[in-house]
Design an enzyme around this catalytic site. Structure first.
Site, PDB file in Angstrom:
ATOM      1  N   HIS A 142       0.679  -1.130   0.032  1.00 37.04           N
ATOM      2  CA  HIS A 142      -0.055   0.054   0.002  1.00 37.04           C
ATOM      3  C   HIS A 142       0.811   1.279   0.109  1.00 37.04           C
ATOM      4  CE1 HIS A 142       0.575  -0.342   4.426  1.00 37.04           C
ATOM      5  NE2 HIS A 142       0.335   1.197   4.302  1.00 37.04           N
ATOM      6  N   ASP A 172       0.113  -7.549   1.307  1.00 37.08           N
ATOM      7  CA  ASP A 172       0.465  -6.218   1.559  1.00 37.08           C
ATOM      8  C   ASP A 172       1.940  -5.913   1.849  1.00 37.08           C
ATOM      9  OD1 ASP A 172       0.096  -3.283   1.666  1.00 37.08           O
ATOM     10  OD2 ASP A 172      -0.091  -3.519   4.127  1.00 37.08           O
ATOM     11  N   SER A 252       4.484   2.667   7.731  1.00 35.88           N
ATOM     12  CA  SER A 252       4.417   1.359   6.926  1.00 35.88           C
ATOM     13  C   SER A 252       5.527   1.192   5.989  1.00 35.88           C
ATOM     14  CB  SER A 252       3.238   1.693   5.928  1.00 35.88           C
ATOM     15  OG  SER A 252       2.040   1.663   6.564  1.00 35.88           O
TER      16      SER A 252
END
Length: 400
Positions: A142, A172, A252
């Site tokens: 993402h 992911d 992230s």
């Protein structure tokens, strides 16, 4: 090549992978699967749009951790029993353990900026971890999904464009490449060596703040969470690591490491109350999954995911009497043209085992299918109208 340390750590060179440590479970007990026989790694996740409340008022969300953008519902229930590990985190901070970890890990963690056709967002969109010394970097899918180029900012301040090697939206994870040799590849730990209570250090670029180090512990293992973004997309992350090391938007794709500076996970999602920022509960994709996925992306540019072809949910108390079973993966829909359809599975079937693996929820089924191979032949045990049946299916490759 791969370099093995005496303490078991692995520093990744240009090739190689970790050996597989997954143990095969024993066969299920039939005709019933009592609660005591459910697998210890089994997880539940509530999939309602508002998954839960605190004090009956505040919605609890699980969000992917891009800066200020991602908010989507989901809530995982406890599955781990706390254990004590050697040395309190406060003691390790006081004796310089975290400082030593930071010195070791910071050169291996980068900031990732996404670039459009006319500008680069230099505030940072996420983080990444140097996986191999020849320019390969692992991050979250993402972080790099939106159109436009990708720019990497290294610990020494150097900025370089990067190409996307491969992406795996179902886990992911993504791998990107820069044209630079001699990078400081991170050392790899092992998921099986983790215990609840172990020191956990998060390194990344929250809110675009490079080289940020936060500290906590491994709060739980084997968590399953549904995480999603503002665009409505959602991904189910099975068996993730939960930590209270502060993780915020921009973390992230960054590293979660142990007390020896070895990678134990890639930070991916946070549980939020209101705004998408740290609330003391973050989630990281475990290193064993990272290695498996990254190696496939590097070799093939993609990861082949097996597909059964059903969707559904838990068996409700109201439906248990009608379905003839209390636990399992209740099939709400069977997708046309899938292995499940070809095998004759229909709505209202309840899947209770896949091969020798008991199934008590749709999350169990998702994990069990992920653990298989595309093209593998497997026996599905299910209940239809109160009667147990079996059917053999050949798993296809998931394409969407």
């Amino acid at each position: 090549m791969r370099y093995q340390r005496r303490d078991g750590g692995i520093r990744r060179g240009r090739a190689g992978r970790q050996p597989d440590d997954h143990d095969r479970p024993g066969p299920p007990v039939f005709p019933r699967i009592p609660a005591a026989r459910r697998r210890s790694r089994r997880v539940h996740a509530v999939t309602a749009l508002v998954a839960g409340v605190v004090g009956g008022l505040v919605a609890v969300l699980v969000a992917l951790v891009l800066p200020g953008r991602d908010t989507a519902p989901g809530l995982a229930t406890p599955v781990s029993t706390p254990q004590r590990s050697g040395g309190e985190p406060q003691e390790q901070v006081a004796t310089g353990t975290v400082a030593r970890v930071a010195r070791t890990v910071l050169p291996s963690v980068v900031r990732i900026n996404r670039a459009s056709s006319d500008h680069v967002d230099t505030n940072g969109n996420g983080s990444g971890v140097v996986y191999r010394d020849d320019g390969l970097i692992v991050t979250n899918n993402h972080v790099v999904t939106k159109s436009g180029g990708v720019e990497v900012v290294f610990a020494d301040g150097r900025k370089m464009p990067a190409d996307i090697v491969g992406q795996d939206p179902f886990n992911d994870l993504a791998v990107i490449r820069v044209d630079r040799d001699g990078l400081d590849a991170i050392e790899l730990g092992r998921t099986r060596q983790l215990q609840v209570g172990d020191l956990a250090v998060a390194v990344g670029s929250p809110f675009g703040l490079d080289a940020t180090v936060t500290v906590g512990v491994v709060s739980a293992l084997g968590r399953g969470v549904h995480a999603g973004a503002a665009d409505g997309a959602s991904v189910y992350l099975p068996e993730v690591i939960q930590t209270d090391a502060p993780i915020n938007p921009g973390n992230s794709g960054g590293a979660l490491v142990d007390r020896d500076g070895r990678l134990i996970g890639i930070n991916s999602a946070i549980l939020t109350v209101g705004e998408p920022a740290n609330a003391g509960v973050g989630f990281a994709i475990p290193v064993d999954t990272v290695v498996d996925v990254a190696d496939q992306l590097i070799a093939d540019g993609k990861v082949a995911h097996p597909l059964l072809g059903v969707s559904g949910g838990p068996v409700s108390e109201h439906a248990a009497a009608r379905l003839g079973v209390r636990n399992g993966a209740w099939v709400r829909e069977v997708s046309p043209g899938t292995p499940a359809s070809a095998a004759g599975l229909v709505p209202d079937d309840v899947i209770v085992a896949l091969g020798d693996q008991p199934i008590s929820s749709m999350e169990d089924l998702s994990i069990a299918v992920r653990d298989r191979e595309v093209g593998e032949r497997v026996v599905v045990w299910f209940v239809r109208n109160g009667r147990r049946r079996t059917v053999e299916v050949v798993l296809a490759e998931r394409t969407i």
